[in-house]
Design an enzyme around this catalytic site. Sequence first.
Site, PDB file in Angstrom:
ATOM      1  N   SER A  28       0.817  -1.225   0.000  1.00  0.00           N
ATOM      2  CA  SER A  28       0.000   0.000   0.000  1.00  0.00           C
ATOM      3  C   SER A  28       0.843   1.264   0.000  1.00  0.00           C
ATOM      4  CB  SER A  28      -0.929  -0.004   1.220  1.00  0.00           C
ATOM      5  OG  SER A  28      -0.163  -0.018   2.411  1.00  0.00           O
ATOM      6  N   ASN A  88      -2.143  -1.734  13.508  1.00  0.00           N
ATOM      7  CA  ASN A  88      -3.584  -1.461  13.517  1.00  0.00           C
ATOM      8  C   ASN A  88      -3.907  -0.137  14.212  1.00  0.00           C
ATOM      9  OD1 ASN A  88      -3.582  -3.922  12.362  1.00  0.00           O
ATOM     10  ND2 ASN A  88      -4.714  -4.991  13.967  1.00  0.00           N
ATOM     11  N   HIS A 117     -38.046  24.997 -11.477  1.00  0.00           N
ATOM     12  CA  HIS A 117     -38.218  24.077 -12.619  1.00  0.00           C
ATOM     13  C   HIS A 117     -37.500  24.616 -13.855  1.00  0.00           C
ATOM     14  CE1 HIS A 117     -41.525  22.169 -10.300  1.00  0.00           C
ATOM     15  NE2 HIS A 117     -41.723  23.423  -9.914  1.00  0.00           N
ATOM     16  N   LYS A 157     -15.160  29.422 -29.793  1.00  0.00           N
ATOM     17  CA  LYS A 157     -15.554  28.846 -28.504  1.00  0.00           C
ATOM     18  C   LYS A 157     -14.801  29.417 -27.298  1.00  0.00           C
ATOM     19  CE  LYS A 157     -18.150  26.001 -27.724  1.00  0.00           C
ATOM     20  NZ  LYS A 157     -18.085  24.552 -27.933  1.00  0.00           N
ATOM     21  N   ASN A 175     -14.905  27.972 -23.483  1.00  0.00           N
ATOM     22  CA  ASN A 175     -15.537  26.911 -22.693  1.00  0.00           C
ATOM     23  C   ASN A 175     -15.198  27.009 -21.205  1.00  0.00           C
ATOM     24  OD1 ASN A 175     -16.535  25.803 -25.085  1.00  0.00           O
ATOM     25  ND2 ASN A 175     -14.675  24.584 -25.392  1.00  0.00           N
ATOM     26  N   GLU A 209     -17.163  22.753 -15.624  1.00  0.00           N
ATOM     27  CA  GLU A 209     -17.642  21.436 -16.066  1.00  0.00           C
ATOM     28  C   GLU A 209     -16.948  20.319 -15.281  1.00  0.00           C
ATOM     29  OE1 GLU A 209     -18.543  21.469 -20.615  1.00  0.00           O
ATOM     30  OE2 GLU A 209     -16.998  22.931 -20.202  1.00  0.00           O
ATOM     31  N   TYR A 237      -9.767  -4.948  13.310  1.00  0.00           N
ATOM     32  CA  TYR A 237      -9.103  -4.585  12.054  1.00  0.00           C
ATOM     33  C   TYR A 237      -9.180  -5.721  11.051  1.00  0.00           C
ATOM     34  CZ  TYR A 237      -5.605  -3.304   8.612  1.00  0.00           C
ATOM     35  OH  TYR A 237      -4.987  -3.012   7.429  1.00  0.00           O
ATOM     36  N   GLN A 297      -7.495  -1.235   4.620  1.00  0.00           N
ATOM     37  CA  GLN A 297      -6.392  -0.560   3.934  1.00  0.00           C
ATOM     38  C   GLN A 297      -6.904   0.270   2.754  1.00  0.00           C
ATOM     39  OE1 GLN A 297      -2.321  -2.238   3.577  1.00  0.00           O
ATOM     40  NE2 GLN A 297      -2.920  -2.644   1.471  1.00  0.00           N
TER      41      GLN A 297
END
Length: 470
Positions: free
Chosen positions: A35, A121, A167, A294, A296, A301, A328, A333
């Site tokens: 990890s 842990n 609406h 354009k 944008n 977004e 644990y 993890q």
Amino acid sequence: MTPAHGKKHEAGSHKLWGGRFSGGPHPALDAVNRSIAVDFRLWPHDVRLSKAWAAALAHAGVLTARERAQIAKGLDAVAARIADGEKPVATDEDVHTMIDRLLHEEAGAVASRLHTGRSRNDQVATATRLWTMETCDALDVLIVSLQRVMVAQAARLERSVMPAYTHLQRAQPVSGAHWMLSHFWPLQRDRERLAAARAHTASLPLGSGAIAGSAFPIARARLAKSLGFSTISQNSIDAVGDRDFIAEVLFTLALVGAHLSRLAEDLILFGSSEFAFVRYGDGFSTGSSMMPQKRNPDALELARGSSARMLGDLVALLATIKGLPSGYNKDLQEDKRTLFDAVDGMTLLLPAVAGSLEALTFDADRMKAAVTSTMMATDLADYLVRKRVTFREAHGAVGRLVREAEEKHCELGALPFASFRAAHAEFGTDVMLELSPLTSLGHREIEGGTGPNAVKRQLAAARAALRANI
Ligand code: ARG
């Protein structure tokens, strides 16, 4: 620094476990188990908690003062090496293993005493909480920065008027500041949620050991205080398996994401040529590789788009927790993957949204022009109510006027007074005043309404909220 005591551990040999196994793990297990690519960022917190743990062990009489000092010095050297760019080696399973390996290099055999009475842990739970506490503070700063931009834009929009939509249909006129601040308060609630999540995070698991509690007389309350925790966990089984704090942060971030997404959606809509209420700043617009005209709003977004992933992170974490046996389990993890993903996404997003909003220019004329007299239909009904007509009757009368205007393809304000009188006898010539958006706003000085004074008070409340501690 070269190893002062003992030899450098051979790559592949440093493990926190393995005594009972004859061979190393199968590469397939190793690959899925490793990890460190995810948890490497916990290193400053792991070093910090390890120093505090060494102090607690010394306080409990498990380490001598000298051993504690050697470990502390070694951990400082480890931190310096990592800060200098020391990279994990192929065999470092996780960040805790890496730090342990480096500590052995720096401090020698005494390093082997540090893990007394502690387990990864309670260690990982503590390190993740430390990271999360710090992160909540950093996120709060980013949210506040965006809120400040909102307040500044709201102040600029104070005298403007625009349609409010329900609406997505033109509903009633509001001040532009009122619209802007409608996006401020959700973030204020998010800050409160984040503060609550942080408070729940500040409970120390260290001392819980693997599951049953440390067998050494660690002064946990003192340890908690030294690490900036406000309380200690009451049950070691719960403490090592508890990821509620991550769920709370992820929920908050998912909601912040939803709020940014809704703001973004408003602004994307308002930036379309059909609305043209706003123009995006150059620094926050992108062009098209094909269409030269354009402009944008990519950041907006992406705010809308990436909030979907934060929602996914929350669901993934909840699904990970659900059905786990107590204590644990290695499933946990995965917690950091979701937490870091959501936090990283939000850390990119908040400044991009703040920047986009700051660089926006509002076209007050376009906003005002979109307010039609028909949007004052409710004001006409309210006018009749003030003359003691029931709202139901008033609604019907104004409805007939609206129908007439529709048939004549005009707005309410273009109907002759005779039509008003025909719709209801209580309409006087002063009714035409009611068709002004400013009159409409002026009727709404109620707390939380869009009247000019109410909005002034709201702006002051927003500024005060930013000054106050949560
Ligand atoms: N890398 C692990 C995690 O993030 C550390 C805890 C390991 N504990 C264990 N019993 N193997 O959860």
